[in-house]
Design an enzyme around this catalytic site. Structure first.
Site, PDB file in Angstrom:
ATOM      1  N   CYS A  12       0.871  -1.189   0.000  1.00 25.65           N
ATOM      2  CA  CYS A  12       0.000   0.000   0.000  1.00 25.65           C
ATOM      3  C   CYS A  12       0.903   1.233   0.000  1.00 25.65           C
ATOM      4  O   CYS A  12       2.079   1.142  -0.371  1.00 25.65           O
ATOM      5  CB  CYS A  12      -0.982  -0.029   1.163  1.00 25.65           C
ATOM      6  SG  CYS A  12      -0.223  -0.018   2.804  1.00 25.65           S
ATOM      7  N   ASN A  15       2.284   1.435   4.372  1.00 19.83           N
ATOM      8  CA  ASN A  15       2.567   0.152   5.058  1.00 19.83           C
ATOM      9  C   ASN A  15       2.263   0.225   6.555  1.00 19.83           C
ATOM     10  O   ASN A  15       2.939  -0.403   7.369  1.00 19.83           O
ATOM     11  CB  ASN A  15       4.018  -0.313   4.813  1.00 19.83           C
ATOM     12  CG  ASN A  15       4.294  -1.760   5.230  1.00 19.83           C
ATOM     13  OD1 ASN A  15       5.389  -2.074   5.671  1.00 19.83           O
ATOM     14  ND2 ASN A  15       3.318  -2.646   5.132  1.00 19.83           N
ATOM     15  N   CYS A  17      -1.474   0.843   7.411  1.00 26.22           N
ATOM     16  CA  CYS A  17      -2.917   0.582   7.529  1.00 26.22           C
ATOM     17  C   CYS A  17      -3.346  -0.684   6.778  1.00 26.22           C
ATOM     18  O   CYS A  17      -3.688  -1.693   7.377  1.00 26.22           O
ATOM     19  CB  CYS A  17      -3.735   1.772   7.035  1.00 26.22           C
ATOM     20  SG  CYS A  17      -3.514   3.266   8.027  1.00 26.22           S
ATOM     21  N   ARG A  18      -3.328  -0.650   5.446  1.00 24.90           N
ATOM     22  CA  ARG A  18      -3.925  -1.739   4.668  1.00 24.90           C
ATOM     23  C   ARG A  18      -3.005  -2.941   4.478  1.00 24.90           C
ATOM     24  O   ARG A  18      -3.409  -4.087   4.737  1.00 24.90           O
ATOM     25  CB  ARG A  18      -4.359  -1.203   3.280  1.00 24.90           C
ATOM     26  CG  ARG A  18      -5.505  -0.227   3.350  1.00 24.90           C
ATOM     27  CD  ARG A  18      -5.669   0.529   2.041  1.00 24.90           C
ATOM     28  NE  ARG A  18      -4.536   1.420   1.801  1.00 24.90           N
ATOM     29  CZ  ARG A  18      -4.342   2.125   0.702  1.00 24.90           C
ATOM     30  NH1 ARG A  18      -5.200   2.014  -0.287  1.00 24.90           N
ATOM     31  NH2 ARG A  18      -3.302   2.923   0.580  1.00 24.90           N
ATOM     32  N   SER A  19      -1.784  -2.725   3.985  1.00 19.97           N
ATOM     33  CA  SER A  19      -0.955  -3.905   3.658  1.00 19.97           C
ATOM     34  C   SER A  19      -0.506  -4.701   4.887  1.00 19.97           C
ATOM     35  O   SER A  19      -0.405  -5.936   4.789  1.00 19.97           O
ATOM     36  CB  SER A  19       0.222  -3.536   2.742  1.00 19.97           C
ATOM     37  OG  SER A  19       1.083  -2.604   3.335  1.00 19.97           O
ATOM     38  N   ASP A 128      -8.156   3.717   1.039  1.00 26.06           N
ATOM     39  CA  ASP A 128      -7.228   4.134   2.092  1.00 26.06           C
ATOM     40  C   ASP A 128      -8.026   4.647   3.294  1.00 26.06           C
ATOM     41  O   ASP A 128      -8.748   5.639   3.182  1.00 26.06           O
ATOM     42  CB  ASP A 128      -6.347   5.249   1.524  1.00 26.06           C
ATOM     43  CG  ASP A 128      -5.250   5.661   2.491  1.00 26.06           C
ATOM     44  OD1 ASP A 128      -5.314   5.278   3.676  1.00 26.06           O
ATOM     45  OD2 ASP A 128      -4.335   6.366   2.045  1.00 26.06           O
TER      46      ASP A 128
HETATM   47  P1  4NP Z   1      -1.811   2.808   4.060  1.00 27.38           P
HETATM   48  O1  4NP Z   1      -2.447   4.185   4.625  1.00 27.38           O
HETATM   49  O2  4NP Z   1      -1.252   3.138   2.697  1.00 27.38           O
HETATM   50  O3  4NP Z   1      -2.959   1.892   4.008  1.00 27.38           O
HETATM   51  O4  4NP Z   1      -0.727   2.406   5.060  1.00 27.38           O
HETATM   52  C1  4NP Z   1      -1.716   5.381   4.711  1.00 27.38           C
HETATM   53  C2  4NP Z   1      -0.890   5.585   5.788  1.00 27.38           C
HETATM   54  C3  4NP Z   1      -0.199   6.776   5.896  1.00 27.38           C
HETATM   55  C4  4NP Z   1      -0.328   7.728   4.915  1.00 27.38           C
HETATM   56  C5  4NP Z   1      -1.152   7.526   3.839  1.00 27.38           C
HETATM   57  C6  4NP Z   1      -1.848   6.331   3.730  1.00 27.38           C
HETATM   58  N1  4NP Z   1       0.366   8.958   5.043  1.00 27.38           N
HETATM   59  O5  4NP Z   1       0.153   9.847   4.194  1.00 27.38           O
HETATM   60  O6  4NP Z   1       1.190   9.120   5.948  1.00 27.38           O
END
Ligand code: 4NP
Length: 172
Positions: A12, A15, A17-19, A128
């Site tokens: 994602c 790294n 939240c989702r992955s 997201d």
């Molecule tokens: P992820 O979510 O891609 O599912 O881990 C996010 C986590 C952090 C950020 C964006 C998306 N960020 O902008 O810091």
């Protein structure tokens, strides 16, 4: 000899939240199905902002509510070696897939896919949830669980002669 484990990297943006959820859920689903030894799984982000950090507390909580412990996982960024090391790089959304394809050596682009589409449950993004509320994490959990079951069934059925016990290993 059992077949080599299929090496899967869930990807994602951050790294956190989702992955990391996809990694923990897929490992748990494969263990429940008795096919854990057929897979080696990891996760990474296309961005490095959170490298070294544990998953977002909301991801840790939603996983824990469903009996999956992802608290020991740590974020890292996708690196050039990942395109060699893994058989499949599965992006959570189309932006992740585009970024991966843009960075992949020409012969590795075919390893990159959209997770839900590759699992056979539709050409859809895992949204997201970072800027939303708790509901978003539950929705993401359910999508990832459905996709993990579909993927484990699709890939785990490929070699019915392989032993069916053991834990999925991590690639670190
Ligand atoms: P992820 O979510 O891609 O599912 O881990 C996010 C986590 C952090 C950020 C964006 C998306 N960020 O902008 O810091």
């Amino acid at each position: 000899m059992p077949a080599q484990p299929r090496r899967i990297l869930f990807v994602c943006l951050g790294n956190i939240c989702r992955s990391p959820l996809a990694e923990g859920i897929f490992r748990s689903v494969a263990a429940t199905a008795g096919t854990a030894n057929r897979f080696a799984v990891d996760s990474a982000g296309t961005g490095a902002w959170h490298a070294g950090n544990p998953p977002d507390p909301r991801s840790i909580q939603v996983a824990a509510r469903h009996g999956v412990d992802i608290s020991a996982q740590r974020a890292r960024a996708v690196g050039a070696a990942d395109f060699e090391k893994f058989d499949l790089l599965l992006g959570m959304d189309r932006s992740n897939v585009d970024t991966l394809i843009g960075r992949a050596p020409a012969d590795a682009a075919k390893k990159v896919h959209l997770f839900l589409e590759y699992a056979g449950i539709g050409h859809r993004d895992v949204p997201d949830p970072y800027y939303g509320g708790e509901d978003g994490f539950e929705t993401v959990y359910r999508m990832l669980h459905e996709a993990s079951e579909a993927l484990a069934a699709k890939l785990g059925a490929r070699d019915a002669s392989a032993p069916i016990s053991g834990q999925a290993s991590s690639i670190t």
